[in-house]
Design an enzyme around this catalytic site. Structure first.
Site, PDB file in Angstrom:
ATOM      1  N   ASP A  68       0.673  -1.255  -0.071  1.00 24.32           N
ATOM      2  CA  ASP A  68       0.127  -0.040  -0.137  1.00 24.32           C
ATOM      3  C   ASP A  68       0.859   1.289  -0.027  1.00 24.32           C
ATOM      4  O   ASP A  68       2.227   1.167   0.246  1.00 24.32           O
ATOM      5  CB  ASP A  68      -0.890  -0.193   1.276  1.00 24.32           C
ATOM      6  CG  ASP A  68      -2.225   0.742   0.888  1.00 24.32           C
ATOM      7  OD1 ASP A  68      -2.402   1.014  -0.007  1.00 24.32           O
ATOM      8  OD2 ASP A  68      -2.972   0.680   2.026  1.00 24.32           O
ATOM      9  N   HIS A  69       0.366   2.464  -0.339  1.00 25.64           N
ATOM     10  CA  HIS A  69       1.020   3.803  -0.393  1.00 25.64           C
ATOM     11  C   HIS A  69       2.679   3.736  -0.290  1.00 25.64           C
ATOM     12  O   HIS A  69       3.053   3.741   0.870  1.00 25.64           O
ATOM     13  CB  HIS A  69       0.501   4.808   0.637  1.00 25.64           C
ATOM     14  CG  HIS A  69      -1.049   4.800   0.404  1.00 25.64           C
ATOM     15  ND1 HIS A  69      -1.660   5.543  -0.526  1.00 25.64           N
ATOM     16  CD2 HIS A  69      -2.071   4.134   1.127  1.00 25.64           C
ATOM     17  CE1 HIS A  69      -2.767   5.462  -0.490  1.00 25.64           C
ATOM     18  NE2 HIS A  69      -3.239   4.669   0.294  1.00 25.64           N
ATOM     19  N   GLU A  89      -1.888   6.726  -7.937  1.00 22.73           N
ATOM     20  CA  GLU A  89      -3.040   7.536  -7.130  1.00 22.73           C
ATOM     21  C   GLU A  89      -2.925   8.856  -7.693  1.00 22.73           C
ATOM     22  O   GLU A  89      -1.962   9.677  -7.688  1.00 22.73           O
ATOM     23  CB  GLU A  89      -2.700   7.444  -5.630  1.00 22.73           C
ATOM     24  CG  GLU A  89      -3.475   8.225  -4.931  1.00 22.73           C
ATOM     25  CD  GLU A  89      -3.848   7.285  -3.256  1.00 22.73           C
ATOM     26  OE1 GLU A  89      -3.517   6.185  -3.448  1.00 22.73           O
ATOM     27  OE2 GLU A  89      -4.489   8.113  -2.514  1.00 22.73           O
ATOM     28  N   HIS A 143      -8.362   9.238   3.677  1.00 23.96           N
ATOM     29  CA  HIS A 143      -7.825   8.373   4.628  1.00 23.96           C
ATOM     30  C   HIS A 143      -8.230   8.739   5.960  1.00 23.96           C
ATOM     31  O   HIS A 143      -8.186  10.038   6.124  1.00 23.96           O
ATOM     32  CB  HIS A 143      -6.259   8.233   4.500  1.00 23.96           C
ATOM     33  CG  HIS A 143      -6.042   7.557   3.034  1.00 23.96           C
ATOM     34  ND1 HIS A 143      -5.102   8.302   2.119  1.00 23.96           N
ATOM     35  CD2 HIS A 143      -6.224   6.113   2.554  1.00 23.96           C
ATOM     36  CE1 HIS A 143      -4.920   7.494   1.268  1.00 23.96           C
ATOM     37  NE2 HIS A 143      -5.627   6.450   1.415  1.00 23.96           N
ATOM     38  N   GLY A 144      -8.638   7.733   6.593  1.00 22.89           N
ATOM     39  CA  GLY A 144      -8.969   7.977   7.995  1.00 22.89           C
ATOM     40  C   GLY A 144     -10.506   8.359   8.350  1.00 22.89           C
ATOM     41  O   GLY A 144     -11.101   8.539   7.235  1.00 22.89           O
ATOM     42  N   VAL A 198      -9.829  -0.570   3.193  1.00 24.87           N
ATOM     43  CA  VAL A 198     -10.173  -0.185   4.691  1.00 24.87           C
ATOM     44  C   VAL A 198      -9.210  -0.339   5.512  1.00 24.87           C
ATOM     45  O   VAL A 198      -8.419  -1.632   5.854  1.00 24.87           O
ATOM     46  CB  VAL A 198     -11.489  -1.039   4.940  1.00 24.87           C
ATOM     47  CG1 VAL A 198     -12.002  -1.004   6.440  1.00 24.87           C
ATOM     48  CG2 VAL A 198     -12.651  -0.919   4.096  1.00 24.87           C
TER      49      VAL A 198
HETATM   50  P1  13P Z   1      -9.083   4.378   5.706  1.00 20.18           P
HETATM   51  O1  13P Z   1      -8.328   4.223   6.883  1.00 20.18           O
HETATM   52  O2  13P Z   1     -10.008   5.515   5.543  1.00 20.18           O
HETATM   53  O3  13P Z   1     -10.117   3.077   5.821  1.00 20.18           O
HETATM   54  O4  13P Z   1      -8.196   4.163   4.380  1.00 20.18           O
HETATM   55  C1  13P Z   1      -7.594   2.859   4.207  1.00 20.18           C
HETATM   56  C2  13P Z   1      -6.803   3.053   3.003  1.00 20.18           C
HETATM   57  O5  13P Z   1      -7.170   3.706   1.908  1.00 20.18           O
HETATM   58  C3  13P Z   1      -5.466   2.405   2.893  1.00 20.18           C
HETATM   59  O6  13P Z   1      -5.068   2.380   1.516  1.00 20.18           O
END
Ligand code: 13P
Length: 289
Positions: A80-81, A134, A185-186, A238
């Site tokens: 991820d990211h 992204e 995010h969050g 999520v």
């Molecule tokens: P949330 O923390 O809002 O669920 O987002 C998670 C996310 O996009 C991780 O890449």
């Protein structure tokens, strides 16, 4: 075509979305995997740079590969990211199924440049790692907050345009795209996150020509998420809701027994609570509410 992309495209055709859930440890992995297996749906386990440094980059690969082989199950590992080419290269070399190069805070041209470099390396390495990119900044941190992250692209004027998406995919050859369509995010401590731009999702999917991934899946209403899937989202991330459930369950375990020291005892409830969140989300993503 890579297995992960195949499953995302199949989900799109069925009008459902694949769930992507983040982990920081093996307990969260079990909470997610047990429930995915129960519903017999493919699942992606995500680890950000911080999460995979905590577990160990190669250890993440070994863990998910062992699940896939032992259970003969479509479970995949996503980096991820990831904020640099070097760190994308690291996970391609380690054998991740997919990686996200996150250049959302760069200029459009710089984002294109770093994404293209990652796509080229992934192909040269044999194509076992799918590359997602992204566009549009939606905040960086999976945590609870009282105000939306500064600069997050959530308004009609700020979100990704179909034209940007088309140009970005054409110029990079990226396999999947995460546009800014209203999520962040969050999540807000109270109430829901902002509403999603459903029509924009439909137009972006058409223009992009590759599967769309919705980040920031925590805190949005179930109805919004369902509409987003119908409009063309193929995978949803999520994290925050899982983190909150995990922590609360451990707090509860210590409240109930202040003497317990065996992690496999005080974390048992946390595995179940992670599973409960994942179950709720999978029902929404698969339209079985
Ligand atoms: P949330 O923390 O809002 O669920 O987002 C998670 C996310 O996009 C991780 O890449």
């Amino acid at each position: 075509m890579s297995e992960i992309l195949k499953h995302v495209k199949e989900a799109e055709e069925k009008g459902v979305a694949v769930g992507h859930f983040n982990i920081s440890n093996i307990e969260m992995m079990w909470g997610i995997f047990n429930v995915a297996r129960k519903y017999e749906v493919p699942v992606v386990i995500g680890v950000s740079e911080g999460e995979r440094d905590f577990i160990g980059v190669e250890q993440c690969v070994a863990l998910i590969r062992s699940l896939r082989e032992k259970y003969d199950y479509p479970v995949f590992l996503n980096a991820d990211h990831t904020y640099s080419f070097e760190r994308v290269k690291e996970v391609i070399d380690a054998g991740f199924d997919s990686a996200i190069i996150d250049g959302a805070q760069l200029s459009f041209e710089e984002n294109v440049e770093v994404t293209r470099k990652c796509v080229e390396y992934a192909r040269e390495a044999g194509g076992h790692t799918v590359i997602e990119a992204e566009i549009g900044y939606i905040g960086k941190s999976s945590q609870l907050f009282d105000e939306l992250p500064e600069g997050a692209a959530v308004t009609e004027e700020m979100i990704t345009t179909p034209e940007e998406a088309r140009k970005f995919v054409e110029e990079t050859g990226v396999d999947m795209l995460a546009p800014a369509v209203g999520t962040v995010h969050g999540m807000m401590r109270k109430g829901f996150n902002p509403k999603l731009h459903i029509d924009a999702i439909r137009r972006i999917r058409e223009a992009a020509g590759v599967p769309l991934v919705l980040h920031g899946g925590s805190g949005s209403s179930d109805g919004d998420v369902r509409d987003a899937v119908e409009a063309g989202i193929g995978m949803i991330h999520v994290s925050t809701e899982i983190r909150v459930a995990f922590r609360k369950a451990i707090e509860k375990a210590f409240e109930e027994d202040g003497e317990v020291v065996a992690p496999y005892k005080y974390m048992k409830g946390a595995v179940e609570e992670v599973g409960r969140v994942v179950e709720e989300k999978l029902k929404v993503f698969n339209n079985t509410l």
